[in-house]
Design a protein around this motif. Structure first.
Motif, short mmCIF file in Angstrom:
data_model
loop_
_atom_site.label_atom_id
_atom_site.label_comp_id
_atom_site.label_asym_id
_atom_site.label_seq_id
_atom_site.Cartn_x
_atom_site.Cartn_y
_atom_site.Cartn_z
N TYR A 15 0.82 -1.19 0.00
CA TYR A 15 0.00 0.00 0.00
C TYR A 15 0.86 1.25 0.00
O TYR A 15 2.04 1.22 0.30
N THR A 16 0.21 2.37 -0.32
CA THR A 16 0.93 3.64 -0.46
C THR A 16 0.58 4.57 0.68
O THR A 16 -0.57 4.72 1.04
N PHE A 17 1.59 5.19 1.30
CA PHE A 17 1.33 6.29 2.23
C PHE A 17 0.96 7.48 1.39
O PHE A 17 1.80 8.17 0.84
N GLY A 18 -0.34 7.77 1.31
CA GLY A 18 -0.78 8.68 0.27
C GLY A 18 -0.71 10.15 0.60
O GLY A 18 -0.67 10.98 -0.30
N PHE A 19 -0.73 10.52 1.87
CA PHE A 19 -0.89 11.92 2.19
C PHE A 19 0.36 12.74 1.92
O PHE A 19 0.30 13.92 1.70
N THR A 20 1.51 12.13 1.99
CA THR A 20 2.73 12.93 1.98
C THR A 20 3.50 12.85 0.68
O THR A 20 4.23 13.76 0.34
N GLN A 21 3.35 11.76 -0.02
CA GLN A 21 4.23 11.55 -1.16
C GLN A 21 3.59 12.09 -2.44
O GLN A 21 2.49 11.69 -2.81
N VAL A 22 4.27 12.99 -3.09
CA VAL A 22 3.87 13.48 -4.39
C VAL A 22 4.61 12.65 -5.43
O VAL A 22 5.76 12.27 -5.22
N PRO A 23 3.95 12.29 -6.55
CA PRO A 23 4.64 11.48 -7.56
C PRO A 23 6.00 12.08 -7.93
O PRO A 23 6.10 13.28 -8.20
N LYS A 24 7.03 11.26 -7.91
CA LYS A 24 8.38 11.75 -8.13
C LYS A 24 9.12 10.79 -9.05
O LYS A 24 9.53 9.71 -8.61
N PRO A 25 9.30 11.14 -10.31
CA PRO A 25 10.08 10.26 -11.21
C PRO A 25 11.51 10.12 -10.73
O PRO A 25 12.09 11.05 -10.16
N LEU A 26 12.10 8.95 -10.95
CA LEU A 26 13.47 8.70 -10.54
C LEU A 26 14.44 9.09 -11.65
O LEU A 26 14.30 8.63 -12.78
N PRO A 27 15.44 9.92 -11.34
CA PRO A 27 16.48 10.21 -12.34
C PRO A 27 17.36 8.97 -12.53
O PRO A 27 17.36 8.06 -11.69
N PRO A 28 18.15 8.93 -13.60
CA PRO A 28 18.94 7.73 -13.89
C PRO A 28 19.86 7.29 -12.76
O PRO A 28 20.03 6.10 -12.52
N GLY A 29 20.47 8.25 -12.05
CA GLY A 29 21.36 7.87 -10.96
C GLY A 29 20.64 7.08 -9.89
O GLY A 29 21.16 6.08 -9.36
N GLU A 30 19.43 7.49 -9.54
CA GLU A 30 18.67 6.78 -8.52
C GLU A 30 18.15 5.45 -9.04
O GLU A 30 18.01 4.49 -8.28
N ILE A 31 17.84 5.38 -10.32
CA ILE A 31 17.44 4.09 -10.90
C ILE A 31 18.58 3.09 -10.77
O ILE A 31 18.38 1.94 -10.33
N LEU A 32 19.80 3.53 -11.09
CA LEU A 32 20.95 2.62 -10.98
C LEU A 32 21.20 2.25 -9.52
O LEU A 32 21.51 1.08 -9.22
N LEU A 33 21.05 3.20 -8.61
CA LEU A 33 21.22 2.89 -7.19
C LEU A 33 20.21 1.84 -6.74
O LEU A 33 20.54 0.90 -6.00
N ASN A 34 18.97 1.98 -7.21
CA ASN A 34 17.94 1.02 -6.83
C ASN A 34 18.14 -0.33 -7.51
O ASN A 34 17.72 -1.36 -6.97
N LEU A 35 18.74 -0.34 -8.69
CA LEU A 35 19.12 -1.61 -9.29
C LEU A 35 20.13 -2.35 -8.40
O LEU A 35 20.03 -3.56 -8.18
N LYS A 36 21.08 -1.61 -7.88
CA LYS A 36 22.06 -2.21 -6.98
C LYS A 36 21.40 -2.68 -5.68
O LYS A 36 21.80 -3.69 -5.10
N ARG A 37 20.40 -1.95 -5.23
CA ARG A 37 19.69 -2.33 -4.01
C ARG A 37 19.02 -3.71 -4.17
O ARG A 37 18.86 -4.44 -3.18
#
Length: 827
Positions: A15-37
């Motif tokens: 589920y999503t914590f809906g009240f606080t998070q605004v949709p936020k696209p991931l830049p390439p650096g964070e995508i690569l970091l999450n791939l490593k995760r």
């Protein structure tokens, strides 16, 4: 048992914590970091007592460098803290700090959790804290979160003893150590095993403050490891200490903005229990895919995705991510299967360039009202994506589409729907019911216990296929609007009572037995609402009229109604509750809106009630000048005593002050108002010429530079305080005017105080000052510096560390009588 565990874990991971998070696209650096995760199968939970206790550098390092699943368990929501940005206290303070924590976590990366414990204010030892909280209940909540989160390592911010400096702090560590031993024992809190399995972390450590330079500061435990957590992450283009500064600066209500620091940062992890670490906090923990059967095949695919990742074309990674997802879905380990499927889903969305949201036409509605929903979906890549259907929870609405989504073409769906008539109002779940005593919130739904917020009742579920893989993407329905200054903004979608009733005063003081006007603000949440409003009064109290009809034509229209409240002849404390009756609803809820730019707009619907205090009180001061501090409600209390209150700003303070019977300085005014050093000589002249000045508590650090101090004679502020609100009060000067004029003060006037007697008392003072009271916590030395008074010239000066800023808004009768004496000095 196994199937229940899987279903419960799936709920928490999806589920999503809906009240606080605004949709936020991931830049390439964070995508690569999450791939490593994806290749890291380890977890850590950080535990402390309050918002702002957490070491944000350590949290950022765990989440962004070690790439482990990281959580921060704050035992309380910070309800007892002081507020530097507004007047909110208690539960409302806790609400603000909850969302400040969520804002911080959105920056440094970990997940946020709580227990039901209430922050009741400063405590001097673990025993006092546990007596108020109730040890077993908080311990159960910590065990519950450990069994849900399954951390390999527990990290405490504090030691379990007096070194922690605060009873809440030491209690958080003592309870964490006990929970460490109990979480893996199936015989402890067995009722939780309907949902989760026992879990035993590998170790628990204490993240100390730096002690490496001074051997005398080294802990007695004797076993620790050092960690360097200040490193730079090129994929994020920042260091963990810089990231942490931005995170910690979200604690704005506490005044915790900090500068960014750079460079090496060494910290220490002291062994407390479990297997000792010799080199690394995860010693002995398998954090690779070798941890679970079948995991090596997954790791091979993820390694390939990392090697082949193209920053300019993230969608090229989708086939490998789909392959990894299908492999993970076949694994037996329920916990890591669901966690990694969640991470893979987020990466598939990011690599495909998907954006999806569902926005209502209004931010607030009442049950039974129609609402228009605009739902949009777009793909910004060449990845093959099919939108099969959309379903909306609570609206009982779904639609089948089965469309292949072209690149960069916005898909929009608009439809009308109706809010269910019996829809629950949007209220923080821990505030839905009265607290279980002073120390604990009541939460009956075990699934919600410890979550930062309740998942949104209104969610849009997008059924899609990405690269042939079916997924369900969930997002809360959020109101979106444009501010002329701040641009595009979001706020929660609220369901409100059809009509709210908000009393103008939380406390109504009847000082002379005469009737008073009780004013209520009615606000419609839907057009055409009509009905009547009445008061539910205790025996002996009367209202005129008995009820008042109302009729609204438009939504959000407001109307003020007034009753005459007639008190009984004798002294009395009671509560009045407002009841609103419409054709479809009976409600006793008011409306309180919280709006600060660093957190989402928050609306609370407290019970519409006020405290009524019939007391014998005399007050000789009629015109009061008030210098606002860090936010308190003393001016409203002064008006209850029959005073006219004028807030003093630059214009007033640099003009003539002779007309004021007394000038009261708000809490922390000398800490937050950089003009106080300029006003000080003017205020001292006012006192010398016959005025009365009352200075409320100030913090002993960060006081604006004053050449001669805060008073006419020197005195020094300490951190001394009396935290037990029932602590005996001894009268040092029984004949002093403060104790006799115009009200005779007795020990009964100190009954019913809340949270604390006082704080930041003076520990050194010029002999010109007279001390009025002495008090102390159990088994501690007497503290005489809670109130200092002196005649100066023709006037009076009083400093008081006693917590009037809490007592007067709570309607404590004796606090009103004593404060009336303070402002009446010399009259």
């Amino acid at each position: 048992m196994r199937s229940r565990f899987i279903l419960f874990a799936l709920f928490y991971l999806s589920y999503t914590f809906g009240f606080t998070q605004v949709p936020k696209p991931l830049p390439p650096g964070e995508i690569l970091l999450n791939l490593k995760r994806l290749n890291v199968l380890g977890s850590a939970m950080y535990i402390a007592a309050h918002p702002d206790d957490e070491n944000t550098v350590m949290l950022a390092w765990l989440a962004k460098e070690r790439l482990v699943r990281t959580g921060y368990l704050s035992l309380t929501r910070g309800d007892g803290g002081q507020n530097l940005i507004g007047a909110e206290q208690s539960e409302l303070m806790g609400l603000i700090r909850t969302y400040e924590l969520l804002a911080a976590r959105s920056i440094d990366g970990p997940e946020q959790y709580f227990t039901r414990a209430n922050d009741f204010g400063f405590s001097k030892n673990t025993e006092e804290t546990l007596e108020v909280w109730g040890k077993d209940a908080v311990l159960a909540d910590i065990v519950w979160r450990i069994r849900n989160f399954c951390p390999d390592v527990l990290i405490c911010r504090f030691p379990p003893d007096s070194r922690a400096g605060h009873g809440n702090h030491s209690a958080s560590a003592a309870l964490a150590e006990e929970a460490f031993h109990l979480a893996g024992d199936a015989s402890k809190f067995p009722e939780q095993l309907k949902y989760v399995k026992p879990w035993q972390p590998k170790r628990i450590v204490w993240n100390t403050f730096a002690f490496g330079v001074n051997p005398a500061q080294r802990p007695a435990e004797g076993s620790w490891i050092s960690v360097e957590i200040g490193g730079y992450n090129p994929l994020l283009a920042t260091s963990y200490s810089e990231l942490a500064a931005e995170s910690r600066s979200q604690h704005k209500s506490q005044g915790f903005g900090v500068p960014r620091t750079r460079g090496v940062k060494i910290e220490y992890l002291v062994h407390k229990a479990g297997e000792k670490a010799t080199k690394d906090v995860f010693d002995g923990v398998e954090t690779s895919w070798s941890r679970i059967k079948g995991g090596t095949a997954v790791q091979a695919v993820i390694n390939k995705a990392i090697e082949q990742f193209r920053p300019d074309q993230p969608a090229a990674s989708i086939p490998l991510l789909v392959q990894a997802y299908r492999l993970v879905d076949k694994l037996d380990d329920a916990y890591w299967k669901e966690q990694k499927k969640k991470e893979l889903s987020q990466l598939l969305v990011a690599c495909a360039g998907l954006w999806y949201e569902s926005n209502p036409s209004e931010y607030a509605v009442a049950g039974g009202e129609p609402v228009q929903l605009t739902t949009t979906f777009i793909k910004r890549s060449e990845a093959p994506v099919t939108l099969q259907s959309i379903r909306w929870t609570s609206f009982n609405k779904d639609t089948t589409l089965n469309v292949s989504i072209p690149n960069n073409e916005l898909q929009r769906l608009i439809f009308q729907t109706t809010i269910p008539q019996d829809q629950t109002i949007t209220q923080p779940y821990w505030l839905m019911q009265p607290k279980m005593g002073k120390g604990m919130y009541r939460v009956d739904d075990q699934a919600l216990n410890g979550l930062p917020e309740k998942p949104s009742d209104f969610q849009a579920l997008f059924s899609v296929t990405i690269g042939g893989l079916p997924l369900t993407l969930t997002t809360p329905v959020r109101y979106k609007y444009t501010d002329a200054v701040r641009g595009e903004l979001y706020r929660p979608f609220e369901v409100r009572p059809s009509v709210t009733a908000t009393p103008a005063e939380k406390v109504l003081v009847f000082a002379d037995g005469q009737p008073k006007t009780y004013t209520v603000m009615l606000k419609a949440s839907q057009a055409g609402a009509s009905g009547n409003v009445s008061l539910e009064l205790p025996a002996g109290w009367k209202s005129e009229p008995a009820r008042i009809p109302f009729q609204f034509t438009s939504k959000f229209q407001e109307q003020t109604v007034s009753f005459q409240l007639i008190p009984p002849a004798q002294a009395s404390e009671a509560s009045v509750q407002v009841k609103v009756q419409t054709a479809n609803q009976t409600s006793n809820r008011g409306l309180y809106e919280i709006g600060y730019e660093h957190i989402p707009a928050l609306t609370v619907f407290p019970v519409a009630e006020s405290k009524l205090v019939r007391l014998e009180i005399k007050n000789k001061a009629k015109l009061i000048g008030y210098i606002p501090g860090a936010g308190d409600e003393i001016p409203a209390a002064l008006r209850q005593m029959g005073c006219t209150v004028v807030n003093l700003g630059e214009k007033e303070l640099t003009g003539s002050l002779a007309a004021y019977d007394a000038i009261v300085v708000g809490v922390r005014a000398y800490n937050v108002n950089d003009r106080m050093s300029y006003y000080q000589p003017l205020l001292m002249d006012y006192v010398k010429n016959g005025g009365t000045m009352v200075v409320q508590y100030q913090v002993n650090s960060g006081i604006q530079p004053l050449s001669k101090g805060m008073g006419p004679y020197p005195f020094h502020l300490s951190r001394d305080r009396v935290t037990v609100e029932e602590a005996p009060m001894r009268f040092l000067k029984p004949e002093h005017p403060i104790l006799n004029t115009p009200n005779k003060i007795t020990n009964q006037d100190f009954n019913g105080w809340i949270q604390e007697r006082g704080l930041y008392f003076s520990d050194e003072w010029d002999p010109q000052y007279q001390t009025i009271f002495s008090s102390n916590d159990p088994n501690e030395k007497p503290l005489d510096g809670g109130m200092l008074a002196t005649a100066y010239g023709k006037g009076w000066y009083v400093f008081t560390g006693y917590a009037f800023f809490r007592q007067l808004p709570a309607g404590v009768p004796g606090a009103y009588r004593l404060f009336a004496n303070l402002i009446s000095l010399g009259k």
